[in-house]
Motif scaffolding. Structure first.
Motif, mmCIF file in Angstrom:
data_model
loop_
_atom_site.group_PDB
_atom_site.id
_atom_site.type_symbol
_atom_site.label_atom_id
_atom_site.label_comp_id
_atom_site.label_asym_id
_atom_site.label_seq_id
_atom_site.Cartn_x
_atom_site.Cartn_y
_atom_site.Cartn_z
ATOM 1 N N THR A 193 -13.271 -10.754 -6.363
ATOM 2 C CA THR A 193 -13.907 -12.039 -6.096
ATOM 3 C C THR A 193 -14.946 -12.267 -7.185
ATOM 4 O OG1 THR A 193 -13.620 -11.614 -3.734
ATOM 5 C CG2 THR A 193 -15.039 -13.453 -4.332
ATOM 6 N N PRO A 194 -14.519 -12.762 -8.360
ATOM 7 C CA PRO A 194 -15.469 -12.954 -9.458
ATOM 8 C C PRO A 194 -16.525 -14.003 -9.152
ATOM 9 C CG PRO A 194 -13.320 -13.870 -10.006
ATOM 10 C CD PRO A 194 -13.152 -13.109 -8.736
ATOM 11 N N GLN A 195 -16.184 -14.987 -8.304
ATOM 12 C CA GLN A 195 -17.132 -15.990 -7.842
ATOM 13 C C GLN A 195 -16.949 -16.178 -6.345
ATOM 14 O OE1 GLN A 195 -16.691 -19.599 -10.094
ATOM 15 N NE2 GLN A 195 -16.731 -18.538 -12.074
ATOM 16 N N SER A 196 -17.915 -16.815 -5.704
ATOM 17 C CA SER A 196 -17.844 -16.965 -4.252
ATOM 18 C C SER A 196 -16.686 -17.838 -3.810
ATOM 19 C CB SER A 196 -19.156 -17.557 -3.730
ATOM 20 O OG SER A 196 -19.385 -18.844 -4.315
ATOM 21 N N ASN A 197 -16.163 -18.685 -4.695
ATOM 22 C CA ASN A 197 -15.056 -19.567 -4.331
ATOM 23 C C ASN A 197 -13.768 -19.241 -5.082
ATOM 24 O OD1 ASN A 197 -15.831 -20.376 -6.861
ATOM 25 N ND2 ASN A 197 -15.791 -22.573 -6.414
ATOM 26 N N LEU A 198 -13.703 -18.058 -5.705
ATOM 27 C CA LEU A 198 -12.532 -17.663 -6.480
ATOM 28 C C LEU A 198 -12.077 -16.282 -6.050
ATOM 29 C CD1 LEU A 198 -10.749 -18.691 -8.843
ATOM 30 C CD2 LEU A 198 -12.235 -17.391 -10.380
ATOM 31 N N TYR A 199 -10.789 -16.151 -5.720
ATOM 32 C CA TYR A 199 -10.231 -14.894 -5.229
ATOM 33 C C TYR A 199 -8.995 -14.552 -6.054
ATOM 34 C CZ TYR A 199 -12.965 -16.576 -1.269
ATOM 35 O OH TYR A 199 -13.968 -17.086 -0.480
ATOM 36 N N SER A 200 -8.879 -13.294 -6.439
ATOM 37 C CA SER A 200 -7.739 -12.885 -7.252
ATOM 38 C C SER A 200 -7.381 -11.445 -6.932
ATOM 39 C CB SER A 200 -8.056 -13.026 -8.741
ATOM 40 O OG SER A 200 -9.136 -12.171 -9.097
ATOM 41 N N GLY A 201 -6.204 -11.029 -7.385
ATOM 42 C CA GLY A 201 -5.798 -9.647 -7.166
ATOM 43 C C GLY A 201 -4.335 -9.434 -7.447
ATOM 44 N N PHE A 202 -3.913 -8.182 -7.326
ATOM 45 C CA PHE A 202 -2.507 -7.833 -7.496
ATOM 46 C C PHE A 202 -2.159 -6.719 -6.517
ATOM 47 C CE2 PHE A 202 -4.501 -4.583 -10.100
ATOM 48 C CZ PHE A 202 -3.727 -3.465 -9.842
ATOM 49 N N GLU A 203 -0.880 -6.568 -6.256
ATOM 50 C CA GLU A 203 -0.399 -5.539 -5.334
ATOM 51 C C GLU A 203 0.982 -5.094 -5.761
ATOM 52 O OE1 GLU A 203 1.174 -5.595 -0.771
ATOM 53 O OE2 GLU A 203 -0.908 -6.239 -1.063
ATOM 54 N N ALA A 204 1.232 -3.784 -5.690
ATOM 55 C CA ALA A 204 2.546 -3.226 -6.000
ATOM 56 C C ALA A 204 2.904 -2.200 -4.936
ATOM 57 C CB ALA A 204 2.550 -2.572 -7.379
ATOM 58 N N GLN A 205 4.141 -2.268 -4.444
ATOM 59 C CA GLN A 205 4.607 -1.302 -3.445
ATOM 60 C C GLN A 205 6.038 -0.900 -3.801
ATOM 61 O OE1 GLN A 205 3.855 -2.315 0.611
ATOM 62 N NE2 GLN A 205 4.871 -0.533 1.437
ATOM 63 N N LEU A 206 6.227 0.409 -4.045
ATOM 64 C CA LEU A 206 7.532 0.961 -4.387
ATOM 65 C C LEU A 206 8.061 1.732 -3.192
ATOM 66 C CD1 LEU A 206 6.630 2.343 -7.934
ATOM 67 C CD2 LEU A 206 7.193 0.002 -7.265
ATOM 68 N N ARG A 207 9.304 1.440 -2.780
ATOM 69 C CA ARG A 207 9.887 2.064 -1.603
ATOM 70 C C ARG A 207 11.209 2.736 -1.975
ATOM 71 N NH1 ARG A 207 11.543 -1.532 2.282
ATOM 72 N NH2 ARG A 207 11.052 -0.070 3.961
ATOM 73 N N ASN A 208 11.331 4.034 -1.652
ATOM 74 C CA ASN A 208 12.578 4.778 -1.805
ATOM 75 C C ASN A 208 13.192 4.946 -0.421
ATOM 76 O OD1 ASN A 208 10.627 6.715 -4.013
ATOM 77 N ND2 ASN A 208 12.041 5.130 -4.653
ATOM 78 N N LEU A 209 14.420 4.445 -0.250
ATOM 79 C CA LEU A 209 15.044 4.386 1.069
ATOM 80 C C LEU A 209 16.260 5.288 1.157
ATOM 81 C CD1 LEU A 209 15.006 0.492 1.556
ATOM 82 C CD2 LEU A 209 13.189 2.126 2.056
ATOM 83 N N GLU A 210 16.435 5.887 2.335
ATOM 84 C CA GLU A 210 17.657 6.601 2.701
ATOM 85 C C GLU A 210 18.199 5.907 3.941
ATOM 86 O OE1 GLU A 210 16.693 10.680 3.224
ATOM 87 O OE2 GLU A 210 16.324 11.047 1.089
ATOM 88 N N VAL A 211 19.315 5.187 3.764
ATOM 89 C CA VAL A 211 19.818 4.275 4.782
ATOM 90 C C VAL A 211 21.093 4.830 5.404
ATOM 91 C CG1 VAL A 211 20.504 1.906 5.262
ATOM 92 C CG2 VAL A 211 18.860 2.379 3.435
ATOM 93 N N PRO A 212 21.136 5.032 6.727
ATOM 94 C CA PRO A 212 22.381 5.482 7.367
ATOM 95 C C PRO A 212 23.352 4.312 7.533
ATOM 96 C CG PRO A 212 20.668 5.218 9.021
ATOM 97 C CD PRO A 212 20.023 4.931 7.689
#
Length: 380
Positions: free
Chosen positions: A204-223
């Motif tokens: 939150t660089p300013q009170s009225n400005l919001y920013s960010g990033f997100e990364a999620q890596l998922r390894n799946l074993e599916v029956p």
């Protein structure tokens, strides 16, 4: 497809002391479902199921430490008949009663270190027996999360955890669904084992400005059921997101996002082995003090789909969504009118319903047709 489902549910919440709570949930459901398929073969599938789902949870707070301990049990019996029609001949290919039975337990503890760092430690246990998938597993799932308030305007989150997709009677559970703000339960195929790694930063660089990033890596074993047995498919399901929100005035809000989803896997059925979807939604919203509001959002989408039997295909398109509404006085409710794909844009879009537990209840994000809906939410 026809579907009729009746659900009865009972919930209890009890606070024996100011620092503890006990929550219990019991659900019973009956379900009758019929599916008629014409391609690639004419077939019918009829299923009658009934079962229950019971959950018990204890929440506690000791000074600055808080946590939750819980357990649950689930059992569903399904009488399933599948028939294939070849010319005048009707051939039953599946006629049996299948039982799904599972038990689970978990503990989560949030431990703060000063005012800046909070650690989440957790451990889950799932025992699942699914006659239809020939699945019989018992797995422990460790959880670890970290939330760090670096400065007044910057925070960092990280997590790594494992999870097993349980069969949910009514697609609900009282178990915590997030670790350090990251989702740990998805609409995967029942019995899927997932290992996740996630990292995010919010600023939150300013009170009225919001920013960010997100990364999620998922390894799946599916029956996946293959004939009279089941096999395990390995898949990778990764998601990346960056956002910027700006509120220059109490009545106006602007948003811009970048989202990228990457799916890889060697699927047994004729599904995509590669699915990359990038989207950039940009929106503006207006809120009037008297209760009126409106929004306009345009989204650019670029997608690449690859099959094992053909070359990759690409598609890009732009859709515009619009909505207006009114908030009733004294918080009595909200009335709204919305239009998805305002200009009725036609395009090709591959959703990811083929990797979900319930393909028929899947709601695609983009539809190549205009959709108009009216919504009313009333509070009493």
């Amino acid at each position: 497809r026809t579907l009729e489902q009746d659900v009865s549910r009972l919930g209890v919440h009890f606070s024996p002391t100011p620092g503890s709570d006990i929550v219990a949930s019991f659900a019973y459901a009956t379900r009758a479902e019929g599916v008629v398929t014409t391609q690639p073969l004419a077939s019918t599938q009829d299923s009658d199921a009934s079962g229950y789902d019971t959950e018990l949870q204890y929440l506690f707070r000791i000074d600055s430490v808080n946590g939750v301990i819980g357990a649950g049990g689930y059992k569903v019996d399904s009488d399933t008949l599948v028939q294939v029609t070849i010319g005048p001949v009707v051939i039953p290919v599946l006629d049996d009663i299948f039982r799904t039975k599972q038990h689970n337990g978990y503990v989560y503890v949030n431990v703060p270190f000063g005012d800046q760092v909070t650690t989440t430690l957790g451990l889950g246990y799932d025992s699942i027996r699914n006659d239809l998938l020939k699945l019989d597993i018992a797995e422990f799932s460790p959880k670890l999360g970290l939330q760090w308030k670096v400065t007044q305007g910057i925070s960092v989150r990280a997590a790594t955890f494992e999870a097993t997709k349980r069969t949910l009677l009514i697609n609900q559970t009282i178990e915590p669904t997030q670790i350090a703000g990251f989702n740990q339960f998805f609409d995967d195929v029942n019995g899927t084992r997932a290992r996740s790694y996630a990292l995010a930063m919010d600023a939150t660089p300013q009170s009225n400005l919001y920013s960010g990033f997100e990364a999620q890596l998922r390894n799946l074993e599916v029956p996946v059921r293959a004939g009279s047995t089941s096999v395990i498919e390995k898949r990778d399901d990764d998601a990346y997101r960056a956002y910027l929100y700006w509120v220059p005035h109490p009545r106006w809000a602007f948003s811009a996002d970048y989202q990228f989803e990457r799916l890889r896997g060697l699927f047994i059925s004729a599904n995509p082995i590669k699915l990359d979807t990038a989207s950039i939604p940009i929106g503006i919203r207006y809120f009037h003090p008297k209760g009126a509001f409106g929004s306009l959002e345009t989204t650019y989408v670029r997608q690449e789909v690859g099959f094992i039997t053909s070359q990759s295909s690409k598609e890009d398109f732009t859709v515009v969504d619009f909505s207006v509404g009114y908030r009733l006085p004294k918080r009595l409710g909200i009335l709204s009118l919305g239009v998805k794909n305002l200009f009725d844009r036609k395009f090709l879009y591959q959703d990811n319903s083929f990797v979900t537990a319930d393909k028929f209840n899947f709601n695609p994000r983009y539809v190549p047709d205009r959709s108009v809906f009216v919504k009313a939410v009333m509070n009493f």
